[in-house]
Design a protein around this motif. Structure first.
Motif, PDB file in Angstrom:
ATOM      1  N   GLU A   1       0.856  -1.197   0.000  1.00  0.00           N
ATOM      2  CA  GLU A   1       0.000   0.000   0.000  1.00  0.00           C
ATOM      3  C   GLU A   1       0.894   1.249   0.000  1.00  0.00           C
ATOM      4  N   THR A   2       0.718   2.102  -1.009  1.00  0.00           N
ATOM      5  CA  THR A   2       1.588   3.270  -1.181  1.00  0.00           C
ATOM      6  C   THR A   2       1.555   4.217   0.015  1.00  0.00           C
ATOM      7  N   ALA A   3       0.401   4.296   0.704  1.00  0.00           N
ATOM      8  CA  ALA A   3       0.249   5.289   1.789  1.00  0.00           C
ATOM      9  C   ALA A   3       1.095   4.967   3.022  1.00  0.00           C
ATOM     10  N   LEU A   5       2.059   2.239   6.453  1.00  0.00           N
ATOM     11  CA  LEU A   5       1.303   1.769   7.619  1.00  0.00           C
ATOM     12  C   LEU A   5       0.793   2.974   8.416  1.00  0.00           C
ATOM     13  N   ASN A  27      -2.904  11.420   8.665  1.00  0.00           N
ATOM     14  CA  ASN A  27      -3.687  10.897   7.539  1.00  0.00           C
ATOM     15  C   ASN A  27      -3.569  11.736   6.277  1.00  0.00           C
ATOM     16  N   ARG A 197      -0.883  10.341  -5.182  1.00  0.00           N
ATOM     17  CA  ARG A 197      -1.582   9.844  -6.368  1.00  0.00           C
ATOM     18  C   ARG A 197      -0.604   9.494  -7.487  1.00  0.00           C
ATOM     19  N   SER A 200       1.156   6.263  -6.382  1.00  0.00           N
ATOM     20  CA  SER A 200       0.311   5.065  -6.318  1.00  0.00           C
ATOM     21  C   SER A 200       0.163   4.408  -7.694  1.00  0.00           C
ATOM     22  N   SER A 204       4.257   0.286  -5.024  1.00  0.00           N
ATOM     23  CA  SER A 204       3.312  -0.337  -4.082  1.00  0.00           C
ATOM     24  C   SER A 204       3.802  -0.218  -2.647  1.00  0.00           C
ATOM     25  N   GLY A 205       4.584   0.812  -2.384  1.00  0.00           N
ATOM     26  CA  GLY A 205       4.956   1.093  -1.000  1.00  0.00           C
ATOM     27  C   GLY A 205       6.217   0.386  -0.539  1.00  0.00           C
ATOM     28  N   GLN A 208       6.932  -3.974   4.577  1.00  0.00           N
ATOM     29  CA  GLN A 208       6.428  -3.686   5.925  1.00  0.00           C
ATOM     30  C   GLN A 208       7.469  -3.889   7.021  1.00  0.00           C
TER      31      GLN A 208
END
Length: 325
Positions: A1-3, A5, A27, A197, A200, A204-205, A208
């Motif tokens: 996830e690009t954003a 954790l 956020n 944007r 993304s 893909s981030g 983890q």
């Protein structure tokens, strides 16, 4: 996830609050990066269309200019001179240029000059950005590498900074996590959203496990930062003394890994670099590697192990003695 954790974004916001007294919405105003270089390279595509201008420091980190060119824009170079403490003279930028500019790049503590900027300079830059309706990108990975008790400020400490700017930061310099590829962009929510944007669609981030390690670095004991800085400060003092002993004019920087000495008369940055390599077996970087305004300087780094640094200094001193004969 690009954003990234949510707990990493939270840790970044908390660190900014502890370190700089800056409040960030985890956020909307925080975006983890695959190394800060990735964000520095990508943000040009969020702002620069063909024919637009980015105001870029010279000398400076080459990615500011290159990403502008890749996005179809044009870098307008702002000379950083010793007389001006290596700060850009924003008043000298013609209105016509400022009117076409979409981005202003700043980088303090500075690579390659080791210069620092204060809050008053950041206020001036923000006023300039608001007047000309442009965004500021402040590349700030060296704020935690500082000496003699000095604490470099964040652009975001200026109350209106978030209206016009974002700041890039990294785990590489502070926590020796170079190669792990993790950094952050923080600040203006619209700019952060645009960068998110764009990214993304390309990545893909961050793995983890690396994000978890980064959270530990920010939230864990911070003694390592002072320990590293004491080592760099010792190297800085040793190297600045040696450079001045061999006739170069070297200022002791208050922050960053870099020494930016003036070379002796009669040389260019390239010819002096070649002389040190050929005659002293010492490799330095010519100032012109960072832009034409770097002519007359070389860059040395404090990231060598002590034994290598001592060896380099003794080779420089021997070269100087042999030359004087």
């Amino acid at each position: 996830e690009t954003a990234g954790l949510p707990e990493l974004c939270q840790a970044i916001a908390q660190w900014y609050n502890r370190r700089f007294g800056v409040s960030l919405d985890p956020n909307k105003e925080v975006l983890p990066l695959i190394g800060s270089k990735e964000g520095v390279g990508h943000i040009s595509f969020c702002f620069i269309d063909p024919g637009n201008i980015a105001l870029v420091p010279d000398p400076g980190y080459p990615v500011y200019s290159m990403s502008t060119l890749l996005a179809g824009g044009e870098p307008y170079l702002l000379p950083l001179t010793e007389e001006n403490d290596f700060l850009p003279d924003l008043e000298a930028i013609p209105d016509k240029i400022a009117g076409k500019a979409k981005l202003l790049w700043l980088n303090y503590p500075n690579n390659p000059t080791g210069a620092v900027a204060d809050i008053a300079f950041f206020q001036k830059a923000i006023h300039f950005a608001k007047k000309h309706n442009l965004a500021i990108c402040h590349d700030a990975p060296y704020t935690e590498v500082a000496f003699d008790g000095y604490q470099p400020p964040s652009l975001l400490q200026v109350p209106e900074a978030k209206e016009v700017g974002v700041e890039f930061h990294s785990w590489s310099k502070t926590y020796n996590m170079t190669g792990w590829r993790i950094g952050m962009a923080v600040g203006n929510a619209k700019m952060i959203d645009a960068l998110f944007r764009f990214k993304s669609n390309l990545d893909s981030g961050i793995p983890q496990a690396i994000q978890q390690a980064a959270i530990q670095a920010l939230n864990g004991p911070q003694d390592c930062v002072a320990e590293h800085n004491a080592i760099y400060q010792r190297r800085r003092d040793k190297l600045v003394k040696a450079l001045n002993d061999i006739g170069l004019r070297a200022r002791a920087p208050k922050a960053s890994f870099y020494i930016w000495p003036r070379i002796p008369d009669g040389y260019t940055s390239i010819s002096f670099t070649a002389e040190l390599l050929d005659k002293a077996n010492v490799a330095v970087t010519p100032g012109t590697g960072y832009g034409s305004a770097g002519e007359g300087y070389i860059r040395l780094s404090l990231t060598l192990p002590e034994s290598r640094l001592d060896e380099g200094i003794s080779r420089l001193l021997k070269w100087h003695r042999d030359k004087a004969r």
